[in-house]
Design a protein around this motif. Structure first.
Motif, PDB file in Angstrom:
ATOM      1  N   CYS A   1      -3.599  66.604 -78.643  1.00 32.33           N
ATOM      2  CA  CYS A   1      -3.538  67.892 -79.316  1.00 32.33           C
ATOM      3  C   CYS A   1      -2.948  68.888 -78.331  1.00 32.33           C
ATOM      4  O   CYS A   1      -3.343  68.906 -77.161  1.00 32.33           O
ATOM      5  CB  CYS A   1      -4.935  68.372 -79.691  1.00 32.33           C
TER       6      CYS A   1
ATOM      7  N   ILE B   1      -0.831  66.303 -82.347  1.00 35.03           N
ATOM      8  CA  ILE B   1      -1.061  67.335 -83.356  1.00 35.03           C
ATOM      9  C   ILE B   1      -0.898  68.672 -82.650  1.00 35.03           C
ATOM     10  O   ILE B   1      -1.390  68.847 -81.534  1.00 35.03           O
ATOM     11  CB  ILE B   1      -2.496  67.248 -83.916  1.00 35.03           C
TER      12      ILE B   1
ATOM     13  N   PHE C   1      -4.599  73.857 -85.789  1.00 38.65           N
ATOM     14  CA  PHE C   1      -4.659  72.674 -86.641  1.00 38.65           C
ATOM     15  C   PHE C   1      -4.568  72.990 -88.119  1.00 38.65           C
ATOM     16  O   PHE C   1      -5.107  73.975 -88.585  1.00 38.65           O
ATOM     17  CB  PHE C   1      -5.991  71.939 -86.437  1.00 38.65           C
TER      18      PHE C   1
ATOM     19  N   ARG D   1      -2.649  67.745 -91.595  1.00 37.99           N
ATOM     20  CA  ARG D   1      -1.885  67.154 -90.486  1.00 37.99           C
ATOM     21  C   ARG D   1      -2.805  66.316 -89.597  1.00 37.99           C
ATOM     22  O   ARG D   1      -2.438  65.238 -89.136  1.00 37.99           O
ATOM     23  CB  ARG D   1      -1.183  68.251 -89.676  1.00 37.99           C
ATOM     24  N   VAL D   2      -4.014  66.803 -89.350  1.00 39.24           N
ATOM     25  CA  VAL D   2      -4.996  66.057 -88.555  1.00 39.24           C
ATOM     26  C   VAL D   2      -5.287  64.731 -89.257  1.00 39.24           C
ATOM     27  O   VAL D   2      -5.217  63.659 -88.653  1.00 39.24           O
ATOM     28  CB  VAL D   2      -6.305  66.865 -88.360  1.00 39.24           C
TER      29      VAL D   2
END
Length: 120
Positions: free
Chosen positions: A81, A102, A106, A110-111
């Motif tokens: 991330c 990612i 967030f 998408r996560v």
């Protein structure tokens, strides 16, 4: 059986946000770590199916932690991330064995898309 995930981020609210997204979608957050050193420790203790790892953390950054985890378990599945503007670090993370990344802030879909892609 729910997949176990280790969430590593130095910001408690980020860990909470990710945990919320994952648990609402049937994943189990097996543990949390607030820095890279703790992430390596927790990984070795829990052997989760997936690690969501922030790049910028105190003590040991996410890339160092990723390398350490992969050293001990070459099959470890890690998604990095990162905040905007860390492209060079993202490239290094992928070269070091991260499966995906990612970008913060967030977006839940998408996560989940990244998680489903790497562990189903």
């Amino acid at each position: 059986m729910a997949k176990n995930v280790l969430v590593c981020d130095d910001a408690a609210f980020m860990r909470m946000m990710i945990k919320d997204i994952l648990t609402k979608n049937g994943y189990n957050v097996a543990g949390e770590a607030e820095n890279g050193a703790k992430a390596v420790e927790k990984y070795n203790e829990l052997h989760p199916d997936l690690v969501l790892m922030d790049i910028t953390m105190p003590e040991m950054d996410g890339i160092q932690a990723l390398k350490k985890i992969k050293e001990g378990d070459p099959k470890a599945v890690v998604i990095m991330c990162s905040a905007m503007g860390q492209q060079a670090m993202v490239v290094e993370a992928i070269q070091s064995g991260a499966r995906d990344f990612i970008v913060k802030p967030f977006q839940a879909d998408r996560v989940l898309e990244a998680v489903k892609k790497v562990i189903g």
